[in-house]
Scaffold this motif. Structure first.
Motif, PDB file in Angstrom:
ATOM      1  N   ARG A  10       0.855  -1.003  -0.089  1.00 18.79           N
ATOM      2  CA  ARG A  10       0.047  -0.010  -0.031  1.00 18.79           C
ATOM      3  C   ARG A  10       0.806   1.194   0.035  1.00 18.79           C
ATOM      4  O   ARG A  10       0.531   2.205  -0.817  1.00 18.79           O
ATOM      5  CB  ARG A  10      -1.104  -0.008   1.223  1.00 18.79           C
ATOM      6  CG  ARG A  10      -2.076  -1.154   1.012  1.00 18.79           C
ATOM      7  CD  ARG A  10      -2.908  -1.019   2.305  1.00 18.79           C
ATOM      8  NE  ARG A  10      -3.661  -2.104   2.475  1.00 18.79           N
ATOM      9  CZ  ARG A  10      -4.650  -2.828   1.781  1.00 18.79           C
ATOM     10  NH1 ARG A  10      -5.150  -2.116   0.477  1.00 18.79           N
ATOM     11  NH2 ARG A  10      -5.219  -3.718   1.944  1.00 18.79           N
ATOM     12  N   GLU A  17       1.544   7.052  -6.761  1.00 17.18           N
ATOM     13  CA  GLU A  17       0.431   7.835  -7.081  1.00 17.18           C
ATOM     14  C   GLU A  17       0.896   9.223  -6.867  1.00 17.18           C
ATOM     15  O   GLU A  17       0.730  10.379  -7.669  1.00 17.18           O
ATOM     16  CB  GLU A  17      -0.914   7.597  -6.659  1.00 17.18           C
ATOM     17  CG  GLU A  17      -1.522   6.048  -7.202  1.00 17.18           C
ATOM     18  CD  GLU A  17      -2.589   5.635  -6.331  1.00 17.18           C
ATOM     19  OE1 GLU A  17      -3.108   4.702  -7.030  1.00 17.18           O
ATOM     20  OE2 GLU A  17      -2.969   6.233  -5.001  1.00 17.18           O
ATOM     21  N   HIS A  70       0.287  -4.833 -11.046  1.00 18.17           N
ATOM     22  CA  HIS A  70       0.107  -6.095 -10.450  1.00 18.17           C
ATOM     23  C   HIS A  70      -0.029  -5.911  -8.770  1.00 18.17           C
ATOM     24  O   HIS A  70      -1.037  -6.642  -8.308  1.00 18.17           O
ATOM     25  CB  HIS A  70       1.414  -7.148 -10.851  1.00 18.17           C
ATOM     26  CG  HIS A  70       1.529  -7.288 -11.987  1.00 18.17           C
ATOM     27  ND1 HIS A  70       0.773  -8.167 -12.858  1.00 18.17           N
ATOM     28  CD2 HIS A  70       2.434  -6.846 -12.887  1.00 18.17           C
ATOM     29  CE1 HIS A  70       1.074  -8.228 -14.044  1.00 18.17           C
ATOM     30  NE2 HIS A  70       1.960  -7.336 -14.239  1.00 18.17           N
ATOM     31  N   THR A  71       0.546  -4.861  -8.362  1.00 18.84           N
ATOM     32  CA  THR A  71       0.339  -4.627  -6.922  1.00 18.84           C
ATOM     33  C   THR A  71      -0.991  -4.207  -6.801  1.00 18.84           C
ATOM     34  O   THR A  71      -1.781  -4.523  -5.636  1.00 18.84           O
ATOM     35  CB  THR A  71       1.438  -3.581  -6.641  1.00 18.84           C
ATOM     36  OG1 THR A  71       2.753  -3.801  -6.725  1.00 18.84           O
ATOM     37  CG2 THR A  71       1.208  -3.118  -4.931  1.00 18.84           C
ATOM     38  N   ARG A  72      -1.606  -3.193  -7.508  1.00 12.73           N
ATOM     39  CA  ARG A  72      -2.873  -2.818  -7.377  1.00 12.73           C
ATOM     40  C   ARG A  72      -3.927  -3.992  -7.426  1.00 12.73           C
ATOM     41  O   ARG A  72      -4.764  -4.142  -6.576  1.00 12.73           O
ATOM     42  CB  ARG A  72      -3.214  -1.589  -8.423  1.00 12.73           C
ATOM     43  CG  ARG A  72      -2.842  -0.539  -8.038  1.00 12.73           C
ATOM     44  CD  ARG A  72      -3.281   0.505  -9.071  1.00 12.73           C
ATOM     45  NE  ARG A  72      -2.666   2.012  -8.859  1.00 12.73           N
ATOM     46  CZ  ARG A  72      -2.160   2.800  -9.810  1.00 12.73           C
ATOM     47  NH1 ARG A  72      -1.971   2.290 -11.144  1.00 12.73           N
ATOM     48  NH2 ARG A  72      -1.772   3.936  -9.533  1.00 12.73           N
ATOM     49  N   ALA A  73      -3.598  -4.802  -8.386  1.00 17.32           N
ATOM     50  CA  ALA A  73      -4.768  -5.941  -8.520  1.00 17.32           C
ATOM     51  C   ALA A  73      -4.448  -6.883  -7.272  1.00 17.32           C
ATOM     52  O   ALA A  73      -5.744  -7.466  -6.662  1.00 17.32           O
ATOM     53  CB  ALA A  73      -4.407  -6.726  -9.638  1.00 17.32           C
ATOM     54  N   LEU A  75      -3.711  -5.979  -4.137  1.00 21.07           N
ATOM     55  CA  LEU A  75      -4.145  -5.132  -2.981  1.00 21.07           C
ATOM     56  C   LEU A  75      -6.060  -5.366  -3.217  1.00 21.07           C
ATOM     57  O   LEU A  75      -6.597  -5.582  -2.160  1.00 21.07           O
ATOM     58  CB  LEU A  75      -3.995  -3.785  -2.964  1.00 21.07           C
ATOM     59  CG  LEU A  75      -2.431  -3.762  -2.664  1.00 21.07           C
ATOM     60  CD1 LEU A  75      -2.028  -2.293  -2.615  1.00 21.07           C
ATOM     61  CD2 LEU A  75      -2.322  -4.189  -1.066  1.00 21.07           C
ATOM     62  N   GLU A  76      -6.522  -5.354  -4.334  1.00 22.67           N
ATOM     63  CA  GLU A  76      -7.896  -5.453  -4.505  1.00 22.67           C
ATOM     64  C   GLU A  76      -8.223  -6.607  -4.049  1.00 22.67           C
ATOM     65  O   GLU A  76      -9.285  -6.805  -3.490  1.00 22.67           O
ATOM     66  CB  GLU A  76      -8.252  -5.128  -5.984  1.00 22.67           C
ATOM     67  CG  GLU A  76      -7.991  -3.583  -6.371  1.00 22.67           C
ATOM     68  CD  GLU A  76      -8.412  -3.507  -7.978  1.00 22.67           C
ATOM     69  OE1 GLU A  76      -8.827  -4.203  -8.541  1.00 22.67           O
ATOM     70  OE2 GLU A  76      -8.232  -2.415  -8.301  1.00 22.67           O
ATOM     71  N   ARG A  77      -7.596  -7.743  -4.564  1.00 21.74           N
ATOM     72  CA  ARG A  77      -7.804  -9.173  -4.298  1.00 21.74           C
ATOM     73  C   ARG A  77      -7.965  -9.397  -2.879  1.00 21.74           C
ATOM     74  O   ARG A  77      -8.695  -9.844  -1.907  1.00 21.74           O
ATOM     75  CB  ARG A  77      -7.028 -10.215  -4.697  1.00 21.74           C
ATOM     76  CG  ARG A  77      -7.299 -10.222  -6.402  1.00 21.74           C
ATOM     77  CD  ARG A  77      -6.792 -11.544  -6.885  1.00 21.74           C
ATOM     78  NE  ARG A  77      -5.197 -11.435  -6.852  1.00 21.74           N
ATOM     79  CZ  ARG A  77      -4.384 -11.096  -7.456  1.00 21.74           C
ATOM     80  NH1 ARG A  77      -4.838 -10.590  -8.749  1.00 21.74           N
ATOM     81  NH2 ARG A  77      -3.145 -11.140  -7.574  1.00 21.74           N
ATOM     82  N   ASP A  79      -8.446  -6.857  -0.330  1.00 21.93           N
ATOM     83  CA  ASP A  79      -9.616  -6.222   0.042  1.00 21.93           C
ATOM     84  C   ASP A  79     -10.761  -6.922   0.080  1.00 21.93           C
ATOM     85  O   ASP A  79     -11.719  -7.061   1.112  1.00 21.93           O
ATOM     86  CB  ASP A  79      -9.637  -4.818  -0.649  1.00 21.93           C
ATOM     87  CG  ASP A  79      -8.668  -3.929  -0.191  1.00 21.93           C
ATOM     88  OD1 ASP A  79      -7.965  -4.011   0.921  1.00 21.93           O
ATOM     89  OD2 ASP A  79      -8.291  -2.732  -1.019  1.00 21.93           O
ATOM     90  N   ASP A  80     -10.706  -7.654  -1.229  1.00 23.10           N
ATOM     91  CA  ASP A  80     -12.179  -8.421  -1.446  1.00 23.10           C
ATOM     92  C   ASP A  80     -12.211  -9.503  -0.419  1.00 23.10           C
ATOM     93  O   ASP A  80     -13.377 -10.037  -0.046  1.00 23.10           O
ATOM     94  CB  ASP A  80     -12.126  -8.933  -2.783  1.00 23.10           C
ATOM     95  CG  ASP A  80     -13.345  -9.733  -3.190  1.00 23.10           C
ATOM     96  OD1 ASP A  80     -14.633  -9.166  -3.059  1.00 23.10           O
ATOM     97  OD2 ASP A  80     -13.435 -10.957  -3.397  1.00 23.10           O
ATOM     98  N   ARG A  83     -13.266  -8.467   2.697  1.00 26.52           N
ATOM     99  CA  ARG A  83     -14.791  -8.025   3.065  1.00 26.52           C
ATOM    100  C   ARG A  83     -15.763  -9.178   3.038  1.00 26.52           C
ATOM    101  O   ARG A  83     -16.749  -9.354   3.519  1.00 26.52           O
ATOM    102  CB  ARG A  83     -15.304  -7.126   1.443  1.00 26.52           C
ATOM    103  CG  ARG A  83     -14.762  -5.852   1.462  1.00 26.52           C
ATOM    104  CD  ARG A  83     -15.311  -5.163   0.401  1.00 26.52           C
ATOM    105  NE  ARG A  83     -14.954  -5.427  -0.816  1.00 26.52           N
ATOM    106  CZ  ARG A  83     -14.098  -5.333  -1.486  1.00 26.52           C
ATOM    107  NH1 ARG A  83     -13.216  -4.034  -1.104  1.00 26.52           N
ATOM    108  NH2 ARG A  83     -13.690  -5.770  -2.766  1.00 26.52           N
TER     109      ARG A  83
END
Length: 307
Positions: A10, A17, A70-73, A75-77, A79-80, A83
């Motif tokens: 993160r 960014e 790839h890092t963003r993807a 982190l999205e996984r 987070d999912d 949840r």
């Protein structure tokens, strides 16, 4: 790779960014030197340099640019996964949307069974029902018809109802029959789709005079201007029932019939989470019928509670 932490990833995304360690540190609410140390540790564990930096600028290296998506993807996984885990544990807040009305004691009635998060996006009934259907909300308080429930695969229970009154000029606050009123329909169907459907049937069933407008005057100052120009009392929408009236206007009860607007609590037909279903029971059990089944009450065709 064994030492890489999601926290460090993160940090990497934030610096990538911002391209500024100071701004990234402020965004992450950590100290600048600590952020710099964590990025260096991540670069060491990955075995590549992620940033080129000097006293004036920060830029991604080719390796950093390649690894960022790839890092963003990843982190999205992550987070999912979090949840989904919260849903199984029952700790995830129940998201509730509304149009303009909620029970005054909502939190008191639900606090013992779930954490209810009231969504900040106030939207028309048809939008809130669609958001429940697509999973953006768990529950919504809105006006729906049986056809809406079937189309969106939703269930509903009665949670409230309004008796709609008319607004008129002059000093007469006595009853007025529905056939002697005006009901407004707005050309903006994005905002007023539910109201227009209701008002059109009201006019057909009761003889109220329907007038089309294009200035958003279903509520607010423009509504009061329509009342002043009209020769008849004008039906006030649910959004305007509690709005203070200007001194030159009065509220008049509508009879023959009494016009009722229902509020439903809706949720997905396949909902299995105990926290969501517990909120439904807490808000709807024992609420009564709010007068919608009285001998002079009117509800439109397709209202889930019409007998």
């Amino acid at each position: 790779m064994a030492g890489v932490e999601l926290r460090q990833l993160r940090y990497f995304v934030a610096v990538a960014e911002e391209l500024n360690f100071g701004r990234a540190a402020e965004r992450l609410l950590i100290a600048g030197p600590s952020l710099s140390q964590q990025i260096k540790a991540l670069e060491r564990d990955l075995g590549v340099r992620l940033f080129d930096r000097d006293r004036r600028s920060v830029s991604l290296t080719p390796a950093g640019s390649a690894l960022l998506p790839h890092t963003r993807a990843l982190l999205e996984r992550a987070d999912d996964l979090q949840r989904r885990a919260r849903r199984f544990s029952g700790s995830e807040p129940v998201r509730l949307g509304y149009v303009n009305w909620l029970p005054a004691d909502l939190i008191a009635r639900t606090s013992a069974v779930a954490q209810v998060h009231i969504d900040a996006w106030v939207a028309p009934s048809h939008s809130q029902a669609a958001r429940v259907a697509d999973g953006s909300l768990d529950l919504a308080v809105c006006w729906v018809r049986t056809a809406d429930l079937e189309r969106h695969h939703l269930r509903a229970r009665l949670i409230g109802a309004d008796r709609l009154h008319a607004v008129a000029t002059g000093k007469d606050t006595g009853e007025v029959t529905a056939r002697d009123t005006v009901v407004l329909l707005d050309d903006d169907i994005t905002s007023w789709s539910s109201w227009n459907a209701y008002a059109e049937q009201l006019a057909r069933d009761t003889g109220a005079h329907a007038i089309r407008i294009s200035d958003g005057g279903i509520t607010g100052p423009a509504f009061f201007d329509h009342v002043r120009r009209s020769g008849r009392p004008v039906i006030n929408s649910p959004k305007g029932q509690t709005t203070p009236l200007p001194p030159d206007l009065v509220q008049r009860p509508v009879v023959a019939p009494q016009i009722r607007w229902t509020w439903s609590l809706v949720w997905r037909s396949g909902e299995v989470r105990t926290s969501v279903l517990a909120v439904v029971d807490a808000l709807c059990d024992g609420v009564g019928d709010f007068g919608i089944h009285g001998p002079d009450a009117w509800l439109p065709d397709g209202d889930p509670y019409r007998r």
